[in-house]
Motif scaffolding. Structure first.
Motif, PDB file in Angstrom:
ATOM      1  N   LEU A  96      -8.081  -9.447   0.868  1.00 30.88           N
ATOM      2  CA  LEU A  96      -6.814  -9.973   1.375  1.00 30.88           C
ATOM      3  C   LEU A  96      -6.847 -10.052   2.898  1.00 30.88           C
ATOM      4  O   LEU A  96      -6.452 -11.060   3.486  1.00 30.88           O
ATOM      5  CB  LEU A  96      -5.644  -9.086   0.939  1.00 30.88           C
ATOM      6  CG  LEU A  96      -5.211  -9.150  -0.514  1.00 30.88           C
ATOM      7  CD1 LEU A  96      -4.185  -8.050  -0.812  1.00 30.88           C
ATOM      8  CD2 LEU A  96      -4.639 -10.505  -0.857  1.00 30.88           C
ATOM      9  N   ARG A  97      -7.317  -8.975   3.525  1.00 31.49           N
ATOM     10  CA  ARG A  97      -7.370  -8.936   4.994  1.00 31.49           C
ATOM     11  C   ARG A  97      -8.248 -10.055   5.534  1.00 31.49           C
ATOM     12  O   ARG A  97      -7.856 -10.784   6.446  1.00 31.49           O
ATOM     13  CB  ARG A  97      -7.865  -7.575   5.487  1.00 31.49           C
ATOM     14  CG  ARG A  97      -7.711  -7.399   7.006  1.00 31.49           C
ATOM     15  CD  ARG A  97      -8.527  -6.238   7.524  1.00 31.49           C
ATOM     16  NE  ARG A  97      -9.953  -6.403   7.319  1.00 31.49           N
ATOM     17  CZ  ARG A  97     -10.743  -7.254   7.992  1.00 31.49           C
ATOM     18  NH1 ARG A  97     -10.235  -8.022   8.916  1.00 31.49           N
ATOM     19  NH2 ARG A  97     -12.027  -7.337   7.751  1.00 31.49           N
ATOM     20  N   VAL A  98      -9.422 -10.220   4.957  1.00 35.79           N
ATOM     21  CA  VAL A  98     -10.357 -11.265   5.406  1.00 35.79           C
ATOM     22  C   VAL A  98      -9.753 -12.655   5.192  1.00 35.79           C
ATOM     23  O   VAL A  98      -9.942 -13.563   5.995  1.00 35.79           O
ATOM     24  CB  VAL A  98     -11.716 -11.122   4.680  1.00 35.79           C
ATOM     25  CG1 VAL A  98     -12.614 -12.311   4.932  1.00 35.79           C
ATOM     26  CG2 VAL A  98     -12.405  -9.828   5.114  1.00 35.79           C
ATOM     27  N   GLY A 100      -6.678 -13.375   5.443  1.00 38.44           N
ATOM     28  CA  GLY A 100      -5.586 -13.585   6.383  1.00 38.44           C
ATOM     29  C   GLY A 100      -4.257 -13.021   5.938  1.00 38.44           C
ATOM     30  O   GLY A 100      -3.224 -13.322   6.533  1.00 38.44           O
ATOM     31  N   ILE A 101      -4.264 -12.186   4.891  1.00 36.23           N
ATOM     32  CA  ILE A 101      -3.049 -11.526   4.430  1.00 36.23           C
ATOM     33  C   ILE A 101      -3.199 -10.034   4.701  1.00 36.23           C
ATOM     34  O   ILE A 101      -4.156  -9.415   4.252  1.00 36.23           O
ATOM     35  CB  ILE A 101      -2.815 -11.760   2.920  1.00 36.23           C
ATOM     36  CG1 ILE A 101      -2.630 -13.250   2.634  1.00 36.23           C
ATOM     37  CG2 ILE A 101      -1.607 -10.967   2.432  1.00 36.23           C
ATOM     38  CD1 ILE A 101      -2.564 -13.585   1.157  1.00 36.23           C
ATOM     39  N   ALA A 102      -2.257  -9.484   5.441  1.00 39.40           N
ATOM     40  CA  ALA A 102      -2.312  -8.048   5.714  1.00 39.40           C
ATOM     41  C   ALA A 102      -2.022  -7.299   4.414  1.00 39.40           C
ATOM     42  O   ALA A 102      -0.973  -7.492   3.813  1.00 39.40           O
ATOM     43  CB  ALA A 102      -1.296  -7.670   6.786  1.00 39.40           C
ATOM     44  N   PRO A 103      -2.960  -6.473   3.968  1.00 34.65           N
ATOM     45  CA  PRO A 103      -2.747  -5.752   2.711  1.00 34.65           C
ATOM     46  C   PRO A 103      -1.755  -4.613   2.877  1.00 34.65           C
ATOM     47  O   PRO A 103      -1.513  -4.151   3.997  1.00 34.65           O
ATOM     48  CB  PRO A 103      -4.138  -5.209   2.376  1.00 34.65           C
ATOM     49  CG  PRO A 103      -4.808  -5.082   3.693  1.00 34.65           C
ATOM     50  CD  PRO A 103      -4.256  -6.179   4.566  1.00 34.65           C
ATOM     51  N   PRO A 104      -1.178  -4.167   1.752  1.00 33.80           N
ATOM     52  CA  PRO A 104      -0.295  -3.005   1.841  1.00 33.80           C
ATOM     53  C   PRO A 104      -1.080  -1.784   2.271  1.00 33.80           C
ATOM     54  O   PRO A 104      -2.270  -1.657   1.956  1.00 33.80           O
ATOM     55  CB  PRO A 104       0.251  -2.851   0.420  1.00 33.80           C
ATOM     56  CG  PRO A 104      -0.775  -3.502  -0.444  1.00 33.80           C
ATOM     57  CD  PRO A 104      -1.366  -4.611   0.379  1.00 33.80           C
ATOM     58  N   GLY A 105      -0.429  -0.883   2.988  1.00 37.36           N
ATOM     59  CA  GLY A 105      -1.098   0.319   3.468  1.00 37.36           C
ATOM     60  C   GLY A 105      -1.377   1.290   2.346  1.00 37.36           C
ATOM     61  O   GLY A 105      -0.700   1.296   1.326  1.00 37.36           O
ATOM     62  N   GLY A 106      -2.377   2.123   2.535  1.00 39.14           N
ATOM     63  CA  GLY A 106      -2.750   3.098   1.518  1.00 39.14           C
ATOM     64  C   GLY A 106      -2.333   4.505   1.873  1.00 39.14           C
ATOM     65  O   GLY A 106      -2.826   5.452   1.301  1.00 39.14           O
ATOM     66  N   ASP A 107      -1.406   4.627   2.828  1.00 39.00           N
ATOM     67  CA  ASP A 107      -1.024   5.952   3.288  1.00 39.00           C
ATOM     68  C   ASP A 107       0.316   6.427   2.733  1.00 39.00           C
ATOM     69  O   ASP A 107       0.942   7.311   3.267  1.00 39.00           O
ATOM     70  CB  ASP A 107      -0.971   5.980   4.820  1.00 39.00           C
ATOM     71  CG  ASP A 107       0.020   4.977   5.384  1.00 39.00           C
ATOM     72  OD1 ASP A 107       0.525   4.118   4.626  1.00 39.00           O
ATOM     73  OD2 ASP A 107       0.297   5.056   6.589  1.00 39.00           O
TER      74      ASP A 107
END
Length: 162
Positions: A96-98, A100-107
């Motif tokens: 997703l990041r590559v 161009g969509i910022a993925p949801p955080g994993g924290d």
């Protein structure tokens, strides 16, 4: 007839129609595959109940499994439990990041939490800067928000944590 394991392998190649760089299994919407005497029964949970791609996804799943020898394929849409971004695989988040969509955080903490639509620092998937501004709470679909990076000035979507 296909085994359940082989059916999962076939489904790994079925792209999400809205985000073609990830598969329906990487997105986590395929919840169950059961082999029956007649064929296969597949359970899917859409990213949200009004997802416009639900029928396209079901048909793509049927087509892929029938083409692979799955026999009679039924696709059941199950809304509970509701889909969550926790079901997106880690490799898919990078895709997703590559893309161009910022993925949801994993924290996210474990246990019940209020839904956060705005992360503390949202990194631009293109340049990595955290200096971004939300343009719209909704992007191309209700499960994404639209942002613009103030550093590179590029717009990007953010997959909201659900």
């Amino acid at each position: 007839m296909l085994t359940e394991a082989r059916a999962w392998q076939v489904l790994e190649a079925v792209p999400d129609p809205e985000i073609p760089v990830i598969s329906v299994t990487e997105l986590g919407i395929v919840r169950e595959v059961v082999a029956t005497a007649a064929g296969l029964h597949v359970v899917v949970t859409p990213t949200y109940s009004g997802c416009p791609a639900t029928e396209v996804i079901a048909q793509s799943i049927r087509d892929a499994l029938v083409a692979a020898g799955g026999g009679d394929v039924t696709v059941e849409t199950r809304l509970a439990p509701a889909w969550t971004t926790d079901w997106i695989t880690e490799p898919a988040k990078e895709k997703l990041r590559v893309y161009g969509i910022a993925p949801p955080g994993g924290d996210a903490p474990v246990g019940p939490q209020p839904i956060r639509f705005v992360p503390k620092k949202l990194a631009c998937p293109r340049c990595g800067s955290t200096d971004s501004v939300r343009l719209s709470e909704f992007g191309s679909t209700a499960c994404k928000a639209l942002y613009r990076c103030r550093s590179c000035l590029e717009p990007f979507e953010y997959f909201k944590p659900i």
